[in-house]
Design an enzyme around this catalytic site. Structure first.
Site, PDB file in Angstrom:
ATOM      1  CB  CYS A  49       0.516   1.969  -3.027  1.00  0.00           C
ATOM      2  SG  CYS A  49       0.582   0.476  -2.017  1.00  0.00           S
ATOM      3  N   GLY A 194      19.707   3.552   8.964  1.00  0.00           N
ATOM      4  CA  GLY A 194      19.271   3.743   7.589  1.00  0.00           C
ATOM      5  C   GLY A 194      17.769   3.936   7.530  1.00  0.00           C
TER       6      GLY A 194
END
Length: 436
Positions: A49, A194
């Protein structure tokens, strides 16, 4: 020998450009093959990335002008698979030669060139890319030695310094904090509330540290199920939050909510159900997911981003303090590689010199061996061989230890030795070897 490193990384290009150039492992292999077809002998590509970079070798140095042409060809092949070439500009591309390229590879593998100093993942990514290229026969003896030298430097940094110790991200700091409270996380129940990017990173860090009892809840259950499946955990309904909190040891909250989802009043009955068994709450939400007053409840240990950031800042400072030691290791490993290059360059001359001396010795002995008694002739052979070995020892050592000489100086020395002993070879194309 000519070694180059080229491509884009977080120093040269923003994330949208890096995304456009990113390559899957399969695409990286195909692109490396094309790079070889434009004239490089060996090549492999590292794509993450933060960077997509080509490492390539031309065993016979073609000269700077030809090298630049080969580099342009490699860049063109790298951009063939780009999803948006228009976004990639000249200033996004870097090009390093020889020992500058090698130093760059060392810095990548040791984690000091990473966006996060001491990144622990990049070494594994580097190894996977290099080993995949080796299996595909895209790299040969030179890049294999380069890779081994790079991995050796990284291993030394891991064992001889504290560069990779201590969390330098909020999500990983949450895991380290839990490990300090519970020395062994393997048998602990962890709840992730979450499944966004920060929560997912925390979940992956917990999984990597041996947590097997991992439950994930998210407002969108499908996302919780997807993440839980990838980590061997389980998903639960968001409405079951209180029930889950009653049974876990650690809860990490990372929910986008304008108001706290866990208040002091909501946690009181939960702690009664737990019979006040310790509950560690790590709140990495922004805004905070847990009301600060919850920390006043007995057996509730609450940590928020500010607490974790203190740990992160301390660890970053500690890692930065290790950089002089890391750089010293890199320099030592660079010197070792230079010694290897000098020895490889000297091999043909050493072989020719040894063969020349042996030829002269053998010819002279053959002319005079009849003057010796048969029982003495074997001794004559032994003594004359030892004389040749003794005469050649120091020249051989000096030829191998040419790492402190520049390329042109080594080349002139080689020509001089060949002229002195009548060992001239057909003139080879001029070349420039790694410079510092």
């Amino acid at each position: 020998m000519k070694l180059v490193a080229l491509g884009i990384n977080h120093h040269t290009a923003p994330v949208d450009v890096r995304e456009a150039v990113w390559l899957s492992p399969e695409a990286a292999s195909e692109t490396a093959s094309r790079v070889r077809r434009v004239g490089w002998d060996e090549a492999f590509i590292l794509s993450t990335c933060h960077r997509t970079e080509v490492f390539a070798v031309q065993q016979q140095d073609p000269g700077m002008s030809s090298t630049d042409e080969l580099a342009r060809g490699a860049i063109e092949q790298l951009l063939v698979s780009s999803t948006s070439k228009a976004e990639v500009r000249k200033e996004h591309i870097f090009l390093l030669h020889d020992y500058h390229a090698l130093r760059h590879m060392f810095r990548i593998a040791t984690g000091i060139d990473s966006l996060m100093i001491g990144d622990m993942q990049i070494l594994g990514q580097f190894k996977e890319a290099a080993f995949a290229a080796a299996e595909a026969r895209l790299i040969g003896s030179v890049l294999q030695h380069v890779v081994q030298s790079t991995l050796h430097a990284a291993k030394r940094v891991r064992t001889e310094t504290a560069l990779m110790e201590g969390a330098v991200s909020i999500s990983y700091a949450a895991v380290e904090l839990a490990r300090k409270i519970f020395s062994d996380l393997a048998d602990r129940r962890v709840l992730l509330v979450g499944a966004g990017q920060t929560g997912e990173l925390a979940a992956r860090h917990f999984s990597a540290k041996g947590v097997t009892k991992l439950t994930i809840i998210n407002r969108t259950r499908s996302k919780a199920e997807e993440l839980a499946t990838s980590l061997g955990g389980e998903a639960a309904d968001y409405d079951s939050l209180d029930e889950q909190l009653a049974r876990v040891d650690i809860a990490v909250t990372s929910v986008a909510s304008p108001d706290p989802i866990l208040t002091k009043e909501r946690l009181r009955p939960i702690m009664k159900r737990r019979e006040n068994a310790p509950l560690v709450l790590v709140d990495i939400g922004m805004p905070r997911n847990v009301e600060p007053a919850a920390a006043s409840i007995d057996s509730v240990f609450l940590y928020d981003i500010d607490n974790l950031q203190v740990v992160v800042d301390q660890n970053r400072a500690r890692r930065a303090a290790e950089l002089p030691r890391v750089n010293a290791i890199v320099q030592e490993e660079l010197r070792s590689f230079k010694e290897w290059v000098a020895a490889q360059e000297a091999k043909p001359l050493i072989v020719d010199l040894r063969n020349h001396f042996e030829s002269v010795r053998s010819e002279v002995v053959e002319q005079h061996i009849v003057k010796f008694a048969p029982e003495e002739r074997e001794l004559v052979q032994l003594i004359t061989r030892r004389i040749v070995q003794r005469l050649l020892h120091l020249p051989m050592v000096e030829l191998r230890n040419g790492q402190d000489l520049k390329s042109d100086e080594r080349k002139r020395r080689s020509h001089l030795v060949r002229r002195m002993f009548g060992l001239e070879r057909p003139e080879e194309p001029p070349h420039t070897e790694p410079t510092e």
